[in-house]
Motif scaffolding. Sequence first.
Motif, mmCIF file in Angstrom:
data_model
loop_
_atom_site.group_PDB
_atom_site.id
_atom_site.type_symbol
_atom_site.label_atom_id
_atom_site.label_comp_id
_atom_site.label_asym_id
_atom_site.label_seq_id
_atom_site.Cartn_x
_atom_site.Cartn_y
_atom_site.Cartn_z
ATOM 1 N N CYS A 17 3.772 -8.850 -2.496
ATOM 2 C CA CYS A 17 4.970 -8.087 -2.063
ATOM 3 C C CYS A 17 4.707 -7.915 -0.372
ATOM 4 O O CYS A 17 3.466 -7.628 0.054
ATOM 5 N N LEU A 19 6.458 -6.539 2.000
ATOM 6 C CA LEU A 19 7.195 -5.283 2.831
ATOM 7 C C LEU A 19 6.188 -4.846 3.608
ATOM 8 O O LEU A 19 4.781 -4.994 3.612
ATOM 9 N N SER A 23 -0.432 -1.389 2.105
ATOM 10 C CA SER A 23 -1.010 -1.989 1.132
ATOM 11 C C SER A 23 -0.474 -3.642 1.198
ATOM 12 O O SER A 23 0.437 -3.793 1.708
ATOM 13 N N ARG A 24 -1.117 -4.374 0.328
ATOM 14 C CA ARG A 24 -0.349 -5.484 -0.111
ATOM 15 C C ARG A 24 -0.665 -5.907 -1.508
ATOM 16 O O ARG A 24 -1.926 -5.682 -2.049
ATOM 17 N N PRO A 56 1.054 -2.800 -7.762
ATOM 18 C CA PRO A 56 2.085 -2.507 -6.969
ATOM 19 C C PRO A 56 2.956 -1.224 -7.403
ATOM 20 O O PRO A 56 2.746 -0.893 -8.439
ATOM 21 N N GLY A 60 7.689 -2.440 -5.047
ATOM 22 C CA GLY A 60 7.466 -4.132 -5.299
ATOM 23 C C GLY A 60 7.869 -4.527 -6.581
ATOM 24 O O GLY A 60 8.449 -5.696 -6.751
ATOM 25 N N HIS A 195 1.107 4.737 0.898
ATOM 26 C CA HIS A 195 -0.095 3.622 0.232
ATOM 27 C C HIS A 195 -0.627 3.090 1.551
ATOM 28 O O HIS A 195 -0.658 1.747 2.060
HETATM 29 S S1 SF4 Z 1 2.391 -0.476 -2.329
HETATM 30 FE FE1 SF4 Z 1 4.407 -0.906 -3.064
HETATM 31 S S2 SF4 Z 1 5.555 -1.414 -1.267
HETATM 32 FE FE2 SF4 Z 1 3.404 -1.532 -0.919
HETATM 33 S S3 SF4 Z 1 2.784 -3.691 -0.983
HETATM 34 FE FE3 SF4 Z 1 2.340 -2.714 -2.821
HETATM 35 S S4 SF4 Z 1 4.243 -3.017 -4.025
HETATM 36 FE FE4 SF4 Z 1 4.671 -3.505 -2.058
#
Ligand code: SF4
Length: 706
Positions: A17, A19, A23-24, A56, A60, A195
């Motif tokens: 992910c 975004l 986090s990743r 995720p 995600g 996150h």
């Molecule tokens: S917490 Fe959600 S938006 Fe953030 S990296 Fe993980 S899946 Fe992607």
Amino acid sequence: MTTEATTQDEERIPFSCCLDCGSRCELVAVKRGGKLVRIDTPAGRPDTAVLPRLVPCARGRAHRRLLSASERVLHPLRRTGPRGTGEFEEVSWDTALNLVAENLTAIQTEGSTEAVLCGTGAGAAGSPGFSGGGALRRFFSFWGPITGLGGNMSFHSVGLAENWMYGGTVDASDRATLQESRLIVLWGNNPAETHMGPNTEFFIAEARDRGAKVIVIDARYTDSGVLADEWIPIRPGTDVALAAAVAFELEHNEWVDRQFLARCTTGYDAYRDYVLGVSDGVAKTPEWAQDITDVPADTIRSLARDLGTLKPTAILPGWGPQRTLNGEQFPRAMITLACMTGSVGVHGGGAAGLGFRKGAVFPMPGMRSGPHGAGRTLHNATWAADVLSGDLQPPVKMVYAAGTNIVNRSPNTRTNIDALRQCEFVVVNEPYMTPTAREADLVLPIALNLERWEILRSWGHNAHGFMSPPVTEPAGEAKTDYWVFSQLARRLGFFEEYTQGRDEEEWVQHMAAGAGPAAEALLRDGVARLDRELHVGLADFRIDPEAHPLPTPSGRIELVNPAAEEAGVPAIASYEPQPTVPPGCLRLLTPHSRLRANSVLHANAWLQRLEPHALWISAQDAAEREINNGEEVVVRNENGTVVVPAKVTERITPGVVCLYQGTWYEPDETGVDRGGCANTLTGHGLSPSNGIATHSACVTVRRAES
Ligand code: SF4
């Protein structure tokens, strides 16, 4: 990269992910018969305290829905009608790219490259140069000195506080060490929704299972409330007064770690004199703070008792409370409390700063940039006012935005639109027809996370690297940012310098191969972690500050900061009141939503259905205004007007309303924003050191039909 085991014709492709999130996370795209059918999570990854799975969130898991969003831009579009009307015609990529190159060349010929505003910022992934703003900045670094955007929209004041007090970005502990905490204070922090660091909420829950007490201090009962034993509602902007009263109680009850203060800090006497009232004649008692914060004096005493007696203590401040007109003082107060409680440098404690692991940056070769930096820089929050002021020489004629919905994401949305409309040529790289794209002369369709190569690191919280492949072809004629800028570079004469002979996949492989000892795992699995030892930030410093000094003038944590005074901020973490809320008004909070990454996921219908956009208002404030749950309300201030449904709830303290940021600006014929864009209501005010102050906005609220 290897794919996971398949069943019959099912293929499972790991990806990440990308975004713009703290986090990743690891994900798996599941294809059946060559068609993407669902997003899953990886099976079989070890799940340990030191290396837990990167699980995720809903955002995600909903990536697939973005591919078919109705707002998706599938072809290059050239404007045919007035700005903002959405009237465009399809053009070929050649036509579109030639148009951009012609405009850039004309500006360069005039000798005023600073007439181009490079629109970057929150929204896209923070990869080294493939997508969004990173790719755009790198492109212009080969072209000429443009007008850039600066000023940290996310954590300006925390970063400044760390500079002043720790001498730079502080080396934080691994989040997994939270499991050793006996007290965790989430102060304006909402990890369940924002996150900030993978698995933060997981580790907090683990700590609680082991007997830790968890306290949330926030004007709202956020989703992080489920992690907590206690929610302390507070009036926004008054956290520093609460901290001062806690400090008073710590002093009064001899709960201060004087040994740590003496060995590892300087300047505590000045702060102690402030909280005891020696320096200004006002003792910062719980009763004093009660009137300011709306937190009862007994609750303040209880909070102080917990902070003074439950060790180790982790104070985890969020970034929301520092986005105010007095924002600098909040992170400084948090760091001061961390020092008073002796929490710095211990297992289960923490430095109460950004929480970034300084020594855990995943190694990766970069992409060489060109010789040009920004010729001048406008503030991310106030660029539109500068453009409209008429004072810029040369004036901004062209805006190129990539990886940012600049209209939506900057404070004061209507002004942002006015600024774009004043420019002669606006081009955006965008997957969707955003409010910014609607204002453009040219919209270039960009591939999504699932449609492109990507390589990136985790944020500062740990040391993961991720290599994410495309799992499906780009929709329509969508291309990657890298492809667009390569083609523009070809037209402008610096293709070789820009690409260095590599396409995207070759760049990703090159960077992954350069990831030191983690390269093999990264190339094989698409995810790798640099180190696996639990790290406690500043542990060496705590044990022997002489041998391991901080990069401050004294080598220790400095609680008095002359540099702050130079920036117009008091030398210590004293409480500085915000302007009072005008009669009849309510304080407006505009936090991040768990359903969007800034405004990126507005186009994801699956996510938006999970929680309809609405204004949070307390039952008390709603009753005073005869507002019922679900009724449309008019939210107004000097910056604009929004109409949205009301969410009447006990989860927000009276006097405060909340509108999640990230939904798209959608004006009706009278200019009223029916989309509920939070920045329609935020202004250009800045804190003394130029931090954004979006959480200092005030609004009136009334029923729509009254
Ligand atoms: S917490 Fe959600 S938006 Fe953030 S990296 Fe993980 S899946 Fe992607």
